[in-house]
Scaffold this active site. Structure first.
Site, short mmCIF file in Angstrom:
data_model
loop_
_atom_site.label_atom_id
_atom_site.label_comp_id
_atom_site.label_asym_id
_atom_site.label_seq_id
_atom_site.Cartn_x
_atom_site.Cartn_y
_atom_site.Cartn_z
N VAL A 96 0.86 -1.18 0.00
CA VAL A 96 0.00 0.00 0.00
C VAL A 96 0.90 1.23 0.00
O VAL A 96 1.73 1.41 0.90
CB VAL A 96 -0.94 0.01 1.22
CG1 VAL A 96 -1.78 1.28 1.23
CG2 VAL A 96 -1.83 -1.22 1.23
N ALA A 125 -6.40 1.23 7.99
CA ALA A 125 -7.10 2.35 7.36
C ALA A 125 -7.33 3.50 8.33
O ALA A 125 -7.46 4.66 7.92
CB ALA A 125 -8.43 1.87 6.78
N GLU A 168 4.80 -2.46 15.19
CA GLU A 168 4.57 -2.20 16.62
C GLU A 168 3.32 -2.93 17.09
O GLU A 168 2.45 -3.25 16.31
CB GLU A 168 4.48 -0.69 16.86
CG GLU A 168 5.74 0.05 16.41
CD GLU A 168 5.71 1.55 16.65
OE1 GLU A 168 5.04 1.97 17.62
OE2 GLU A 168 6.35 2.28 15.87
N TYR A 169 3.29 -3.21 18.39
CA TYR A 169 2.19 -3.95 19.02
C TYR A 169 2.05 -5.36 18.43
O TYR A 169 0.95 -5.87 18.27
CB TYR A 169 0.87 -3.17 18.90
CG TYR A 169 0.93 -1.81 19.52
CD1 TYR A 169 0.83 -1.64 20.89
CD2 TYR A 169 1.14 -0.67 18.72
CE1 TYR A 169 0.92 -0.38 21.47
CE2 TYR A 169 1.22 0.59 19.29
CZ TYR A 169 1.11 0.73 20.67
OH TYR A 169 1.20 1.97 21.24
N THR A 232 13.71 4.89 21.70
CA THR A 232 13.85 5.40 23.06
C THR A 232 13.23 6.79 23.20
O THR A 232 13.91 7.79 23.41
CB THR A 232 15.34 5.41 23.45
OG1 THR A 232 16.14 5.79 22.31
CG2 THR A 232 15.78 4.04 23.92
N TYR A 233 11.92 6.81 23.07
CA TYR A 233 11.13 8.02 23.25
C TYR A 233 9.69 7.62 23.50
O TYR A 233 9.36 6.43 23.48
CB TYR A 233 11.24 8.94 22.02
CG TYR A 233 11.20 8.23 20.69
CD1 TYR A 233 10.00 7.79 20.14
CD2 TYR A 233 12.36 7.99 19.97
CE1 TYR A 233 9.95 7.13 18.92
CE2 TYR A 233 12.33 7.32 18.75
CZ TYR A 233 11.13 6.91 18.24
OH TYR A 233 11.09 6.25 17.03
N GLU A 234 8.85 8.59 23.77
CA GLU A 234 7.42 8.40 24.04
C GLU A 234 7.13 7.84 25.44
O GLU A 234 6.10 7.22 25.66
CB GLU A 234 6.74 7.51 22.98
CG GLU A 234 6.57 8.21 21.64
CD GLU A 234 5.50 9.30 21.65
OE1 GLU A 234 4.31 9.01 21.48
OE2 GLU A 234 5.90 10.48 21.83
N TRP A 356 13.02 10.56 15.26
CA TRP A 356 11.59 10.66 15.00
C TRP A 356 11.18 12.04 15.47
O TRP A 356 11.20 12.32 16.67
CB TRP A 356 10.79 9.58 15.75
CG TRP A 356 9.33 9.76 15.45
CD1 TRP A 356 8.40 10.41 16.22
CD2 TRP A 356 8.64 9.31 14.28
NE1 TRP A 356 7.19 10.42 15.60
CE2 TRP A 356 7.30 9.76 14.41
CE3 TRP A 356 9.01 8.62 13.13
CZ2 TRP A 356 6.35 9.49 13.42
CZ3 TRP A 356 8.06 8.37 12.17
CH2 TRP A 356 6.74 8.80 12.32
#
Length: 381
Positions: A96, A125, A168-169, A232-234, A356
């Site tokens: 996509v 989506a 992720e996840y 290494t953030y958030e 990021w």
């Protein structure tokens, strides 16, 4: 290199005079805008001799195709690779494309001697990470082969220089099969001299609980990919309570664990290029912080006449201000917090820094990085 923290009564003229530099140098390096107002507690960077020891550094960052053209132009001279964010895929393994055309970024990157990298994510989506997509790909050999073939074809046709996998996840039960997918992609793409990297959630132990961590195996992914980046953030994030985005004591714990599983030569440290502004009081599930640039954070402090504080444990700047009867708390990055992260890279001998994201140009970061490291060009990798 020097970092000067603004005191009451300071001006750009008095600071420049005290440091023995030109006002123009101070203004340019710190992106100060006329009439050159300052906030008490603001950290100002002054370049100088970075020292004789400048280890090599692989420097890269993520950017959306709708990045401002000038911002990209200013950033490209300072990085090795440009990670274009992002491409998705279907359960059947069809690629996509980004909703905004990215070909102009690819062309501009090559013109600047920077290698563009295709970033693959399982975004649904709704714009969120969808672990059902991950499961569908890693459990179906036919879909997986189709996706890898699609990736190879598009990397070649669209003139990318490699692949970055940012899943992720990932579900715990997909832990091993996800790493196998990355390994298969690397086996194929490496044959054509395309590198494969992976972004890893910030774990501090192998058995760390939580959906963000359980499907990410540092050891397996560290062997599967050519390089990995630690996200290494958030810690401070838009829907969480106010705190530093990348507190250095937490970043250190992630690095120390990663080094037990992955050779330092394959490790890049993730660095945030943004901050958050939270309305107070924080209410879980209700409060949502606004993402701001590091320069915008300082402007907010100046506009509201508040002093910027510095958390010594987190090695991060912050402040509070009032607007329209609502108190706010802001955490962001400045020269001091960036230097703490670069010092950590040097201390542990890491070989990369990934940002990021690159949507805002923060000159201090690049000047300091180039003073402390020898930034690699892709041709020399």
């Amino acid at each position: 290199m020097e970092i000067y923290v603004v005191k009451t009564g300071d001006s750009v003229d008095s600071i420049a005079a005290s440091l023995g530099i030109s006002v123009h140098k101070l203004i340019w390096e710190n992106q100060l805008e006329y009439p050159y107002r300052l906030a008490v507690g603001q950290a100002l960077f002054v370049s100088g001799n970075g020292g004789s020891v400048r280890p090599p550094l692989y420097a890269f960052g993520y950017a959306y195709p709708f990045i401002d053209h000038k911002t990209l132009e200013e950033t490209l001279p300072h990085i090795t690779d440009l990670y274009v964010f992002s491409y998705g895929f279907t359960e059947e393994g069809n690629l996509v494309y980004p909703s905004t055309d990215d070909r102009w970024m690819i062309d501009r990157a090559w013109q600047a001697g920077v290698r563009p990298i295709l970033t693959l994510t399982p975004l649904g989506a709704d714009g969120r990470f969808n672990n059902n997509l991950v499961t569908a790909i890693v459990e179906n050999a036919e879909s997986q082969e189709r996706l890898i073939w699609e990736l190879g074809r598009n990397i070649q046709e669209r003139r990318f220089g490699g692949l970055d996998v940012d899943f992720e996840y990932v579900l715990a039960e997909d832990r091993a099969s996800y790493a196998e997918f990355v390994a298969k992609a690397a086996d194929v793409l490496n044959l054509f001299d395309y590198q494969v990297t992976a972004a890893l959630a910030p774990k501090t132990s192998a058995d760390q609980p939580g959906l963000l961590y359980q499907g990410i195996d540092y050891g397996l992914l560290g062997r599967a990919a050519n390089r990995v980046m630690l996200m290494t953030y958030e810690w401070g994030y838009s829907q969480g309570p106010p705190m530093a985005v990348a507190p250095i004591h937490m970043v250190r714990r992630v690095v120390e664990y990663a080094l037990t599983e992955i050779p330092k030569e394959r490790l890049s440290l993730g660095i945030p290029n943004y901050g958050y502004d939270w309305p107070l009081p924080y209410e879980r599930g209700i409060t949502r912080a606004r993402t701001i640039s590091n320069l915008e954070a300082v402007e907010i402090a100046i506009d509201h006449g508040v002093e910027i504080q510095f958390d010594e444990t987190a090695q991060s700047p912050y402040f509070r201000y009032w607007q329209y009867g609502i108190q706010h708390e802001v955490w962001f990055e400045d020269a001091r917090s960036i230097r703490a992260k670069f010092d950590l890279i040097k201390e542990y001998g890491l070989t990369g820094a990934g940002y990021w994201q690159l949507m805002n140009f923060f000159r201090v970061n690049w000047l300091m990085m180039e003073e402390m490291f020898e930034v690699e060009r892709w041709e020399d990798l």
